[in-house]
Design a protein around this motif. Structure first.
Motif, PDB file in Angstrom:
ATOM      1  N   SER A   1      -3.150  55.968  79.212  1.00 25.94           N
ATOM      2  CA  SER A   1      -2.069  55.210  78.545  1.00 25.94           C
ATOM      3  C   SER A   1      -2.439  53.736  78.392  1.00 25.94           C
ATOM      4  O   SER A   1      -1.725  52.851  78.869  1.00 25.94           O
ATOM      5  CB  SER A   1      -0.777  55.341  79.361  1.00 25.94           C
ATOM      6  OG  SER A   1      -0.445  56.687  79.583  1.00 25.94           O
ATOM      7  N   ALA A   2      -3.548  53.462  77.775  1.00 20.69           N
ATOM      8  CA  ALA A   2      -3.990  52.084  77.574  1.00 20.69           C
ATOM      9  C   ALA A   2      -3.372  51.545  76.291  1.00 20.69           C
ATOM     10  O   ALA A   2      -3.750  51.950  75.195  1.00 20.69           O
ATOM     11  CB  ALA A   2      -5.513  52.051  77.495  1.00 20.69           C
ATOM     12  N   GLU A   3      -2.429  50.617  76.428  1.00 15.68           N
ATOM     13  CA  GLU A   3      -1.712  50.169  75.219  1.00 15.68           C
ATOM     14  C   GLU A   3      -1.312  48.705  75.266  1.00 15.68           C
ATOM     15  O   GLU A   3      -0.629  48.224  74.346  1.00 15.68           O
ATOM     16  CB  GLU A   3      -0.443  51.014  75.053  1.00 15.68           C
ATOM     17  CG  GLU A   3       0.454  51.027  76.261  1.00 15.68           C
ATOM     18  CD  GLU A   3       1.587  52.032  76.150  1.00 15.68           C
ATOM     19  OE1 GLU A   3       2.694  51.678  76.557  1.00 15.68           O
ATOM     20  OE2 GLU A   3       1.361  53.157  75.656  1.00 15.68           O
ATOM     21  N   HIS A   4      -1.715  47.959  76.307  1.00 15.69           N
ATOM     22  CA  HIS A   4      -1.264  46.573  76.426  1.00 15.69           C
ATOM     23  C   HIS A   4      -2.357  45.549  76.188  1.00 15.69           C
ATOM     24  O   HIS A   4      -2.104  44.353  76.246  1.00 15.69           O
ATOM     25  CB  HIS A   4      -0.657  46.328  77.811  1.00 15.69           C
ATOM     26  CG  HIS A   4       0.587  47.129  78.060  1.00 15.69           C
ATOM     27  ND1 HIS A   4       1.766  46.880  77.397  1.00 15.69           N
ATOM     28  CD2 HIS A   4       0.823  48.170  78.884  1.00 15.69           C
ATOM     29  CE1 HIS A   4       2.684  47.741  77.812  1.00 15.69           C
ATOM     30  NE2 HIS A   4       2.135  48.537  78.709  1.00 15.69           N
TER      31      HIS A   4
ATOM     32  N   ALA B   1      -9.336  50.048  74.100  1.00 12.59           N
ATOM     33  CA  ALA B   1      -8.132  50.848  74.347  1.00 12.59           C
ATOM     34  C   ALA B   1      -8.243  52.205  73.664  1.00 12.59           C
ATOM     35  O   ALA B   1      -7.790  53.223  74.210  1.00 12.59           O
ATOM     36  CB  ALA B   1      -6.904  50.096  73.847  1.00 12.59           C
ATOM     37  N   GLU B   2      -8.870  52.238  72.494  1.00 10.14           N
ATOM     38  CA  GLU B   2      -9.007  53.495  71.757  1.00 10.14           C
ATOM     39  C   GLU B   2      -9.848  54.506  72.535  1.00 10.14           C
ATOM     40  O   GLU B   2      -9.537  55.709  72.565  1.00 10.14           O
ATOM     41  CB  GLU B   2      -9.648  53.230  70.385  1.00 10.14           C
ATOM     42  CG  GLU B   2      -8.736  52.530  69.383  1.00 10.14           C
ATOM     43  CD  GLU B   2      -8.628  51.039  69.635  1.00 10.14           C
ATOM     44  OE1 GLU B   2      -9.411  50.509  70.471  1.00 10.14           O
ATOM     45  OE2 GLU B   2      -7.753  50.393  69.036  1.00 10.14           O
TER      46      GLU B   2
ATOM     47  N   ARG C   1      -6.866  45.799  82.672  1.00  8.69           N
ATOM     48  CA  ARG C   1      -7.051  44.926  81.515  1.00  8.69           C
ATOM     49  C   ARG C   1      -8.160  43.913  81.766  1.00  8.69           C
ATOM     50  O   ARG C   1      -8.221  43.288  82.814  1.00  8.69           O
ATOM     51  CB  ARG C   1      -5.742  44.207  81.191  1.00  8.69           C
ATOM     52  CG  ARG C   1      -4.696  45.128  80.568  1.00  8.69           C
ATOM     53  CD  ARG C   1      -3.345  44.450  80.439  1.00  8.69           C
ATOM     54  NE  ARG C   1      -2.694  44.362  81.748  1.00  8.69           N
ATOM     55  CZ  ARG C   1      -1.432  43.937  81.905  1.00  8.69           C
ATOM     56  NH1 ARG C   1      -0.721  43.575  80.872  1.00  8.69           N
ATOM     57  NH2 ARG C   1      -0.900  43.888  83.117  1.00  8.69           N
TER      58      ARG C   1
ATOM     59  N   GLN D   1      -7.675  55.896  75.254  1.00  8.69           N
ATOM     60  CA  GLN D   1      -6.615  56.739  74.695  1.00  8.69           C
ATOM     61  C   GLN D   1      -7.159  58.093  74.269  1.00  8.69           C
ATOM     62  O   GLN D   1      -6.485  59.126  74.409  1.00  8.69           O
ATOM     63  CB  GLN D   1      -5.961  56.022  73.518  1.00  8.69           C
ATOM     64  CG  GLN D   1      -5.107  54.828  73.945  1.00  8.69           C
ATOM     65  CD  GLN D   1      -4.723  53.939  72.782  1.00  8.69           C
ATOM     66  OE1 GLN D   1      -5.088  54.200  71.619  1.00  8.69           O
ATOM     67  NE2 GLN D   1      -4.001  52.866  73.070  1.00  8.69           N
TER      68      GLN D   1
END
Length: 377
Positions: free
Chosen positions: A330-333, A321-322, A277, A325
């Motif tokens: 698994s980038a989602e935070h 994040a897109e 992040r 992905q």
């Protein structure tokens, strides 16, 4: 000289000697931003060229007898003394191996402005004889230098304030310099001699690295300073702090320690991409000291299954994040991530490993000096 004679012959694995440079002649220098006299004491005042030559030849002759057949000696100096030392070494049958140039990254300015700034010292490395091979931990030095052969120019800062908590010595050497010398030429349990001990920096470095130490010092205040420094090591917190600082070289490459989800691990190893992040969150490392010198990444999952790789390109990219992905990560935070590319085809071996898990918390996005991974236990 008398104490050297009492040490058994062929009993010393390595010697580090910081003899008088004979430069206490009323010159000036800068210390903490103030003009100071460079005179160190009567022990550093020069005599005639004949006296300086005979003095160096006498102690070097005694030291040679004390070395084991594969032992080596390191002697520090400047132009004031090092050429006489070199002549004595050759006359006594030593074989000179290297002349290390210690380039100080923070030298004081030259006040006279009539010379180039004095920013280096020389360290002659020699073995006992021409025919007997010497001990050299080549692979350790290579790993400390990012996988490349270490050169004879070492960029290491001078003595820091953290090394003077027990008092000051006018010609104190830095622990970081002795760390490299000791790792290069000795093994754990070896005995190291310093015939000009001063404040016993050699002894502190030797003790931190599990070596034995014999020091000789004629000035009683410096003997007492040495004892205070040694007693400091009885405190486990001080021991750990000094060991960590000694092993750190501010210019060396660092390692990014990055936690990777188990589901992402195959893709990370396949693509040579790791991410963390980049925003204002616990995983952010963009403000961590040492990131700008990152040369390696250590991939692990919850503290297990660590893999060390060399970075293929300095720096990082910022991805959304897109973007991650879309590649299957698994980038989602967080909305943005720092992406680092590494050579996934060639895993780098390592000898030691920092703690990757502290209680229930997994260490993420941490930065460690590369020497942490090659320090011998």
């Amino acid at each position: 000289m008398e104490l050297l004679k009492t040490i058994p012959d062929n009993s010393i694995n390595a010697i580090f000697a910081d003899p008088p440079y004979f430069l206490s002649n009323g010159g000036i220098s800068v210390q903490s931003g103030k003009q100071v006299c460079v005179d160190k004491g009567d022990w550093d005042k020069g005599g005639t060229p004949e006296y300086i030559y005979n003095f160096n030849k006498q102690w070097l002759s005694l030291c040679r007898n004390k070395l084991t057949d594969d032992g080596t000696i390191w002697i520090s100096g400047t132009h004031h003394n090092i050429y006489v030392v070199m002549r004595c070494l050759q006359e006594l049958g030593y074989k000179v191996l290297n002349t290390i140039t210690w380039q100080k990254t923070d030298p004081p300015p030259n006040l006279s402005c009539r010379y180039f700034n004095f920013s280096t010292e020389l360290i002659v490395w020699a073995r006992k004889s021409d025919k007997k091979p010497h001990k050299f931990n080549y692979e350790v030095m290579k790993r400390l230098n990012g996988g490349k052969q270490m050169t004879d120019v070492w960029r290491i800062p001078a003595v820091g304030k953290w090394e003077k908590t027990c008092g000051k010595h006018p010609t104190q050497k830095t622990l970081r310099l002795l760390y490299r010398i000791i790792l290069a030429s000795t093994e754990k349990g070896d005995t190291i001699l310093d015939p000009f001990a001063g404040s016993s920096t050699t002894g502190i470095a030797a003790n931190l690295l599990g070596r034995k130490y014999i020091g000789i010092e004629q000035e009683q205040p410096f003997v007492e300073l040495s004892i205070r420094r040694r007693e400091e090591l009885n405190n486990p917190e001080v021991f750990a702090k000094l060991l960590a600082k000694m092993c750190e070289t501010p210019q060396e490459e660092t390692v990014l320690i990055n936690h990777t989800r188990q589901t992402d691990l195959p893709l990370v190893l396949q693509t040579g991409i790791c991410y963390m992040r980049a925003g204002d969150s616990k995983g952010s490392l963009l403000v961590k000291q040492g990131f700008e010198r990152m040369g390696y990444v250590l991939i692990h999952t919850n503290g297990n299954n660590p893999h060390l790789f060399k970075v293929t390109k300095k720096g990082f990219q910022i991805w959304t994040a897109e973007q991650l992905q879309q590649m299957g990560f698994s980038a989602e935070h967080a909305p943005y991530y720092a992406v680092v590319r590494f050579n996934s085809n060639k895993e780098v071996p390592f000898e030691t490993l920092p703690i990757l898990r502290k209680r229930a918390q997994t260490t993420v996005a941490d930065i460690k000096p590369f020497s942490d991974f090659v320090r011998k236990s």
